[in-house]
Write a protein that holds these residues in place. Sequence first.
Motif, PDB file in Angstrom:
ATOM      1  N   THR A   1       0.857  -1.184   0.000  1.00 12.59           N
ATOM      2  CA  THR A   1       0.000   0.000   0.000  1.00 12.59           C
ATOM      3  C   THR A   1       0.893   1.234   0.000  1.00 12.59           C
ATOM      4  N   ASP A   2       0.450   2.292  -0.696  1.00 20.73           N
ATOM      5  CA  ASP A   2       1.208   3.532  -0.801  1.00 20.73           C
ATOM      6  C   ASP A   2       0.491   4.659  -0.065  1.00 20.73           C
ATOM      7  N   SER A   3       1.293   5.514   0.540  1.00 23.43           N
ATOM      8  CA  SER A   3       0.778   6.715   1.186  1.00 23.43           C
ATOM      9  C   SER A   3       1.594   7.900   0.694  1.00 23.43           C
ATOM     10  N   ASN A   4       0.942   8.819  -0.027  1.00 29.42           N
ATOM     11  CA  ASN A   4       1.649   9.970  -0.581  1.00 29.42           C
ATOM     12  C   ASN A   4       2.082  10.939   0.514  1.00 29.42           C
TER      13      ASN A   4
ATOM     14  N   ILE B   1       6.892   8.934  -1.686  1.00 26.13           N
ATOM     15  CA  ILE B   1       5.797   8.041  -1.337  1.00 26.13           C
ATOM     16  C   ILE B   1       6.272   7.095  -0.250  1.00 26.13           C
ATOM     17  N   SER B   2       5.459   6.910   0.757  1.00 27.56           N
ATOM     18  CA  SER B   2       5.746   5.917   1.784  1.00 27.56           C
ATOM     19  C   SER B   2       5.018   4.621   1.400  1.00 27.56           C
ATOM     20  N   ARG B   3       5.783   3.572   1.163  1.00 33.49           N
ATOM     21  CA  ARG B   3       5.199   2.298   0.723  1.00 33.49           C
ATOM     22  C   ARG B   3       5.411   1.241   1.797  1.00 33.49           C
TER      23      ARG B   3
ATOM     24  N   TYR C   1       5.135  -2.779   2.493  1.00 39.99           N
ATOM     25  CA  TYR C   1       4.998  -4.116   1.934  1.00 39.99           C
ATOM     26  C   TYR C   1       4.560  -5.077   3.032  1.00 39.99           C
TER      27      TYR C   1
ATOM     28  N   SER D   1       8.378  -0.877   5.681  1.00 35.72           N
ATOM     29  CA  SER D   1       8.029   0.388   5.029  1.00 35.72           C
ATOM     30  C   SER D   1       9.289   1.027   4.453  1.00 35.72           C
TER      31      SER D   1
ATOM     32  N   GLU E   1      10.746   4.451   1.651  1.00 36.65           N
ATOM     33  CA  GLU E   1      10.429   5.728   1.019  1.00 36.65           C
ATOM     34  C   GLU E   1      10.854   5.678  -0.441  1.00 36.65           C
TER      35      GLU E   1
ATOM     36  N   THR F   1      15.626  -1.427  -3.353  1.00 44.41           N
ATOM     37  CA  THR F   1      15.158  -0.149  -3.884  1.00 44.41           C
ATOM     38  C   THR F   1      16.206   0.381  -4.850  1.00 44.41           C
TER      39      THR F   1
END
Length: 374
Positions: free
Chosen positions: A103-106, A113-115, A117, A135, A137, A163
């Motif tokens: 899920t992503d949180s802008n 974006i904070s993602r 997993y 989590s 970035e 990443t």
Amino acid sequence: MSDHIPFHIQAEIMKMLPVKSLIRFTCISKAWKSLIENSEFIANHIFRPQHMLVTFKDQKIVSFVDDDTFPDQGLVPTLPRSVHQHSRIVGSSQGLLCFNAFTDSNQPNLGYISRTYMTVIWNPSIRKSIVRNVSIELYENDETVLGFGVCPLTYDPMIMVITQFHKWPVKVGFTGLWDVKVYRLSSAKWKSLSRNLPSKSVRVQCPQVIVDRFIYWCAEQRLTIDNGLRRFHNVVMSFDMTNDSFKVVDLPKSLACHPLKDLSISKLKESLAILEYNINTRVYDVWMMDVERSFAKMFNITAPHGSIMGFLKSGEPIMDVKVDDASELVVCKTYTRCSDHFTDLEFSRTSDMMSVNSYVETLLFLGHCDCNDY
């Protein structure tokens, strides 16, 4: 077993029994339960038949025993409740399968974006799973690749988050264009790798394949030639689970220059295979890697209406063939490896296939206190 049989002989006999039988035997006595849940016994368990797991877009799954009866012995296992509707399989190793969703949180004010997993490691043989979250970035055009494996020396499951930064992020102490985090079940901690990271010019892509102690991905390497122009060629990236080191494996020229989207990676008879697809002829050239990490073209397969999803333990290809707006799982039982066609096809009707993965029966997670039953 009779009390007249020495316990060490009982242990040797039980190593050759199926997982389901051993699980029942844990209720017979404390001695047997302690033996069967012992990590050394689990590592040396001999009876480990292989299965093929077919997943579908609607989260349905079918498992087949990979032997001479394939695909007659099919069953429909139940996924753990923690597997998200949009999860995909990261990989399979030593009988465990890893599912992932995110899920992503802008964060518009911070420019990233904070993602988060959520990964689920599942043992379908004993119906146990664990869940781990991480989590990270992500900045614009950054890419992430997840890896999963079980070290064959320690039988310790690990999750990896790679990443690949598109540009330098504003981070104090950041030393490269790669950031790699590894979680091992034995330590129950996420660790950032700082050594033996790949060159910043290499970018890996899913899916992964595990052979022995190595995780492999197809990758693209950027080269700068004398006049300043940049060129790209294909390579294979490997990760050694025993010492946390990455290494680039060079490919033959024809593979290095082939469109990356038309290359795929697979496991074939305990070896790494590269499938080179020719879109004009609709033929797959199958290349296999030897112990020296050199590749040789072994045979080709004509696939006019489908794509290769994987290979059975015996080496026969599994294909997803489109027929009348649906999919059929096609298994070739007999074919000549130097030819370009199949014979004696067998069909298993399916729809909306996503992936085909193999796994072996294992006792891993048996007795683990952090597992979820379902």
